[in-house]
Design an enzyme around this catalytic site. Sequence first.
Site, mmCIF file in Angstrom:
data_model
loop_
_atom_site.group_PDB
_atom_site.id
_atom_site.type_symbol
_atom_site.label_atom_id
_atom_site.label_comp_id
_atom_site.label_asym_id
_atom_site.label_seq_id
_atom_site.Cartn_x
_atom_site.Cartn_y
_atom_site.Cartn_z
ATOM 1 C CB SER A 127 23.282 27.833 5.453
ATOM 2 O OG SER A 127 23.459 28.855 6.063
ATOM 3 C CE1 TYR A 167 20.084 26.148 10.228
ATOM 4 C CE2 TYR A 167 22.151 27.831 10.103
ATOM 5 C CZ TYR A 167 20.859 27.279 9.614
ATOM 6 O OH TYR A 167 20.438 27.137 8.221
#
Length: 261
Positions: free
Chosen positions: A143, A156
């Site tokens: 990401s 995350y």
Amino acid sequence: MSLQSKVAVVTGSTSGIGLALARTFAKDGANVVINGFGDAAAIEKERAGIESEFGVKCLYSPADMSKGEQVTEMIRTAEKQFGRVDVLVNNAGIQHVAPIEDFPDDKFEAIIRINLLAAFYATKAAVPGMKARGWGRIINTASAHALVASPFKSAYVAAKHGIAGLTKTVALEVATHHITANAICPGYVWTPLVEHQIPDTMKARNMTKEQVISDVLLEAQPTKEFVTVDQISALALFLTSDAAASITGAMLSIDGGWTAH
Ligand code: NAD
């Protein structure tokens, strides 16, 4: 069709980016293993659809990526059924948005297990076969959050930064075996994962849905457009090609310019 007679395992592929990747590899001739949660009939329809549409074999693994032994078993089953795993995409992921002082312990631990530890277990299980055959492609769906942080996403961001480190380390270890390991680092892609975090972000930031989309999600992305699953699939397919043999240990941003800031 460069993936003809090859086998690809894509974790978290009953939805979003993973499903697009599995379909792309199947279209290119690979037998594929799909994995993830969802409605059993819908998953079976997708699995059978991949077989009939692309003329390949498609196996569904219900393995829970939060459980190391199930991750390992998924790779073993793929090897037993198809004889090999040539392409491994560690893609399964979940998200939770909350300030650090309120972040639920179980959510933090689940995110680390699914978004980071599963990639370790799958890579560990798949690498010996890749080494024995002298070819492999490991692609980790990281990401932009593998490179930069955003508030309220501590678990995350920690998991995705961990994936970056895992990718680079594995790339170094397997480099002489014609195996590459890379991380794709997307910005915001419109998938259920993004859609589901909107209510929590609305709460955490006291915003409307429209404000979250324009002032939080697309605010970071200079193109002001969501990245598409087709764009990510094209990049992943390129990484499986011989032309990409020298790309390894790379963090490949596909984020509309987000991390250029
Ligand atoms: P998604 O919610 O559409 O898909 C996630 C998939 O993971 C689903 O198939 C789900 O069933 C599966 N999954 C979740 N928990 C699982 C578990 N315990 N075991 C097995 N499967 C499990 O989300 P997505 O947006 O397609 O996300 C895919 C990956 O892309 C994730 O790693 C995510 O972090 C990453 N990513 C997404 C975006 C985005 O904006 N959507 C941006 C950057 C990175």
